[in-house]
Design an enzyme around this catalytic site. Structure first.
Site, PDB file in Angstrom:
ATOM      1  N   TYR A 244     -48.001  30.147 -24.831  1.00 13.65           N
ATOM      2  CA  TYR A 244     -48.962  31.120 -25.385  1.00 13.65           C
ATOM      3  C   TYR A 244     -50.118  31.350 -24.404  1.00 13.65           C
ATOM      4  CZ  TYR A 244     -51.828  33.473 -28.904  1.00 13.65           C
ATOM      5  OH  TYR A 244     -52.576  34.391 -29.591  1.00 13.65           O
TER       6      TYR A 244
ATOM      7  N   ASP B  15     -39.468  47.505 -30.906  1.00 15.32           N
ATOM      8  CA  ASP B  15     -39.339  46.124 -30.425  1.00 15.32           C
ATOM      9  C   ASP B  15     -39.888  46.114 -29.008  1.00 15.32           C
ATOM     10  OD1 ASP B  15     -38.662  43.685 -29.373  1.00 15.32           O
ATOM     11  OD2 ASP B  15     -36.589  43.713 -30.072  1.00 15.32           O
ATOM     12  N   VAL B  16     -41.031  45.466 -28.804  1.00 12.55           N
ATOM     13  CA  VAL B  16     -41.705  45.546 -27.502  1.00 12.55           C
ATOM     14  C   VAL B  16     -40.922  44.865 -26.383  1.00 12.55           C
ATOM     15  CG1 VAL B  16     -44.037  45.783 -28.440  1.00 12.55           C
ATOM     16  CG2 VAL B  16     -43.147  43.487 -27.893  1.00 12.55           C
TER      17      VAL B  16
ATOM     18  N   THR C 264     -54.645  35.392 -40.218  1.00 14.21           N
ATOM     19  CA  THR C 264     -53.527  36.337 -40.291  1.00 14.21           C
ATOM     20  C   THR C 264     -52.262  35.530 -40.577  1.00 14.21           C
ATOM     21  OG1 THR C 264     -52.867  36.127 -37.983  1.00 14.21           O
ATOM     22  CG2 THR C 264     -54.589  37.753 -38.446  1.00 14.21           C
TER      23      THR C 264
ATOM     24  N   ASP D 265     -43.953  48.718 -34.908  1.00 20.17           N
ATOM     25  CA  ASP D 265     -43.710  47.290 -35.166  1.00 20.17           C
ATOM     26  C   ASP D 265     -42.212  47.115 -35.418  1.00 20.17           C
ATOM     27  OD1 ASP D 265     -45.975  44.972 -36.288  1.00 20.17           O
ATOM     28  OD2 ASP D 265     -43.845  44.549 -36.576  1.00 20.17           O
TER      29      ASP D 265
ATOM     30  N   LYS E  13     -51.092  34.837 -22.613  1.00 23.80           N
ATOM     31  CA  LYS E  13     -52.376  35.500 -22.890  1.00 23.80           C
ATOM     32  C   LYS E  13     -53.281  35.537 -21.661  1.00 23.80           C
ATOM     33  CE  LYS E  13     -51.583  36.694 -27.108  1.00 23.80           C
ATOM     34  NZ  LYS E  13     -51.516  38.127 -27.460  1.00 23.80           N
TER      35      LYS E  13
HETATM   36  N1  LIG Z   1     -54.627  35.406 -35.456  1.00 24.72           N
HETATM   37  C1  LIG Z   1     -55.252  34.795 -34.454  1.00 24.72           C
HETATM   38  O1  LIG Z   1     -55.942  33.754 -34.642  1.00 24.72           O
HETATM   39  C2  LIG Z   1     -55.163  35.340 -33.058  1.00 24.72           C
HETATM   40  C3  LIG Z   1     -56.005  34.810 -32.084  1.00 24.72           C
HETATM   41  C4  LIG Z   1     -55.942  35.305 -30.794  1.00 24.72           C
HETATM   42  C5  LIG Z   1     -55.045  36.298 -30.482  1.00 24.72           C
HETATM   43  N2  LIG Z   1     -54.220  36.794 -31.452  1.00 24.72           N
HETATM   44  C6  LIG Z   1     -53.291  37.826 -31.049  1.00 24.72           C
HETATM   45  O2  LIG Z   1     -53.480  38.969 -31.851  1.00 24.72           O
HETATM   46  C7  LIG Z   1     -52.257  39.709 -31.927  1.00 24.72           C
HETATM   47  C8  LIG Z   1     -51.956  39.998 -33.392  1.00 24.72           C
HETATM   48  O3  LIG Z   1     -51.716  38.763 -34.027  1.00 24.72           O
HETATM   49  P1  LIG Z   1     -51.934  38.523 -35.595  1.00 24.72           P
HETATM   50  O4  LIG Z   1     -52.680  37.286 -35.738  1.00 24.72           O
HETATM   51  O5  LIG Z   1     -52.411  39.776 -36.217  1.00 24.72           O
HETATM   52  O6  LIG Z   1     -50.419  38.192 -36.002  1.00 24.72           O
HETATM   53  P2  LIG Z   1     -49.433  38.837 -37.074  1.00 24.72           P
HETATM   54  O7  LIG Z   1     -48.241  37.943 -37.071  1.00 24.72           O
HETATM   55  O8  LIG Z   1     -50.144  39.078 -38.342  1.00 24.72           O
HETATM   56  O9  LIG Z   1     -49.065  40.240 -36.415  1.00 24.72           O
HETATM   57  C9  LIG Z   1     -48.284  40.335 -35.265  1.00 24.72           C
HETATM   58  C10 LIG Z   1     -47.385  41.544 -35.407  1.00 24.72           C
HETATM   59  O10 LIG Z   1     -46.595  41.655 -34.205  1.00 24.72           O
HETATM   60  C11 LIG Z   1     -45.309  42.086 -34.601  1.00 24.72           C
HETATM   61  N3  LIG Z   1     -44.315  41.748 -33.597  1.00 24.72           N
HETATM   62  C12 LIG Z   1     -43.855  40.522 -33.253  1.00 24.72           C
HETATM   63  N4  LIG Z   1     -42.870  40.640 -32.347  1.00 24.72           N
HETATM   64  C13 LIG Z   1     -42.719  41.962 -32.104  1.00 24.72           C
HETATM   65  C14 LIG Z   1     -41.861  42.718 -31.264  1.00 24.72           C
HETATM   66  N5  LIG Z   1     -40.931  42.111 -30.489  1.00 24.72           N
HETATM   67  N6  LIG Z   1     -41.992  44.045 -31.232  1.00 24.72           N
HETATM   68  C15 LIG Z   1     -42.924  44.665 -32.027  1.00 24.72           C
HETATM   69  N7  LIG Z   1     -43.728  44.010 -32.866  1.00 24.72           N
HETATM   70  C16 LIG Z   1     -43.638  42.685 -32.893  1.00 24.72           C
HETATM   71  C17 LIG Z   1     -45.051  41.348 -35.906  1.00 24.72           C
HETATM   72  O11 LIG Z   1     -43.998  41.951 -36.634  1.00 24.72           O
HETATM   73  C18 LIG Z   1     -46.393  41.448 -36.583  1.00 24.72           C
HETATM   74  O12 LIG Z   1     -46.480  42.591 -37.400  1.00 24.72           O
HETATM   75  C19 LIG Z   1     -51.204  38.830 -31.241  1.00 24.72           C
HETATM   76  O13 LIG Z   1     -51.040  39.261 -29.900  1.00 24.72           O
HETATM   77  C20 LIG Z   1     -51.837  37.470 -31.253  1.00 24.72           C
HETATM   78  O14 LIG Z   1     -51.364  36.638 -30.209  1.00 24.72           O
HETATM   79  C21 LIG Z   1     -54.265  36.333 -32.732  1.00 24.72           C
END
Ligand SMILES: NC(=O)c1ccc[n+]([C@@H]2O[C@H](COP(=O)([O-])OP(=O)(O)OC[C@H]3O[C@@H](n4cnc5c(N)ncnc54)[C@H](O)[C@@H]3O)[C@@H](O)[C@H]2O)c1
Length: 251
Positions: free
Chosen positions: A156, A64-65, A191, A38, A160
């Site tokens: 978004y 950093d992805v 989250t 992360d 996705k």
């Molecule tokens: N929470 C929801 O409702 C939800 C719904 C559908 C999909 N998602 C997807 O699930 C995944 C996780 O989301 P979440 O809700 O746990 O969010 P979150 O913000 O809690 O976690 C996301 C993580 O990604 C990391 N991140 C961001 N940019 C980055 C980068 N450039 N390089 C490396 N790490 C990076 C952040 O530091 C964070 O730790 C995401 O892809 C999100 O789009 C979430």
């Protein structure tokens, strides 16, 4: 159900928070060696500490992805530490709602770079190792916004939807090479990503169209359970799937 993940090496991007964090903790509890990747280094260290306190094995590495050099270095560090890589889970991602008229090119590029190109970069870097690993698989996090349009989410949804079909493309191409590729498509999950959403000035009726029949949010652990199954040999016949996990939102 025992997932038999003992000795498997799993790299989880986005492991510092939310769904990625819950996945790292669950996979470690199931016996996998977990590489937690992360941009948030302090939070990563605390996840690894929690895993080690519970008797698990984990590595924290900054990633950093969006940066190909950072991705290559992180995957190399995982293989240097554990000697192999069986599974890649791509949970790093960003979200947010903005009216399309206000969606600037910089924000479009940022969301695509992290959610879609970042997924390509990590899969590409991991592939040589997956090709030689037992029970190899990729689990990407798409969204129900990758299956269905959502207001105020043009970038978004594009990212996705891209992740979902990118995953299916890999599943077709890699099936004979014994690498599975699946996507999970969560609905609303509590989250930091969701808690931090700014909704002022947006039409809540349009946002409500993504609600599930119980109007409840999922928990990160709900999604982690599905990811852990897909990462395991219990899912050995499952590839190219995009599973909604959403309390029925797209039902
Ligand atoms: N929470 C929801 O409702 C939800 C719904 C559908 C999909 N998602 C997807 O699930 C995944 C996780 O989301 P979440 O809700 O746990 O969010 P979150 O913000 O809690 O976690 C996301 C993580 O990604 C990391 N991140 C961001 N940019 C980055 C980068 N450039 N390089 C490396 N790490 C990076 C952040 O530091 C964070 O730790 C995401 O892809 C999100 O789009 C979430």
């Amino acid at each position: 159900m025992d997932l038999h993940l003992g000795g498997r090496v799993v790299a989880v991007t986005g492991a510092a928070s939310g769904i990625g964090r819950a996945t790292a903790l669950l996979l470690a509890a199931e016996g996998a060696h977990v590489a937690c990747l992360d941009v948030q280094e302090d939070a990563l260290r605390s996840v690894v500490h929690e895993i080690e306190q519970s008797g698990g094995t984990a590595l924290a590495h900054r990633l950093d992805v969006t940066d190909p050099a950072s991705v290559d270095a992180a995957i190399a560090a995982v293989v240097a530490r554990f000697g192999k890589l069986n599974t890649l889970v791509n949970a790093a991602g960003v979200g947010g709602m903005v009216q399309f008229a206000d969606l600037k090119l910089a924000e479009w590029n940022r969301v695509l770079a992290i959610n879609l190109t970042g997924t390509y970069l990590t899969c590409h870097a991991a592939l040589p190792h997956l090709l030689t690993a037992e029970g190899a698989s990729i689990v990407n996090i798409s969204s129900i916004a990758g299956l269905k349009g959502q207001a105020y989410s043009a970038a978004y949804c594009a990212s996705k939807g891209g992740v979902a079909l990118f995953t299916r493309a890999l599943a077709n191409e890699l099936a004979k090479k014994k690498v599975r590729a699946n996507a999970v498509c969560p609905g609303g999950v509590m989250t930091p990503l969701v808690a931090g959403m700014q909704l002022e000035g947006l039409d809540m009726d349009l946002i409500g169209r993504m609600q599930n029949p119980t109007f409840s949010l999922g928990q990160p652990g709900d999604v982690a359970n599905l990811i852990a199954y897909l990462a395991s040999d219990r899912a050995s016949y499952v590839t190219g799937a995009c599973y909604a996990i959403d309390g029925g939102a797209v039902a």
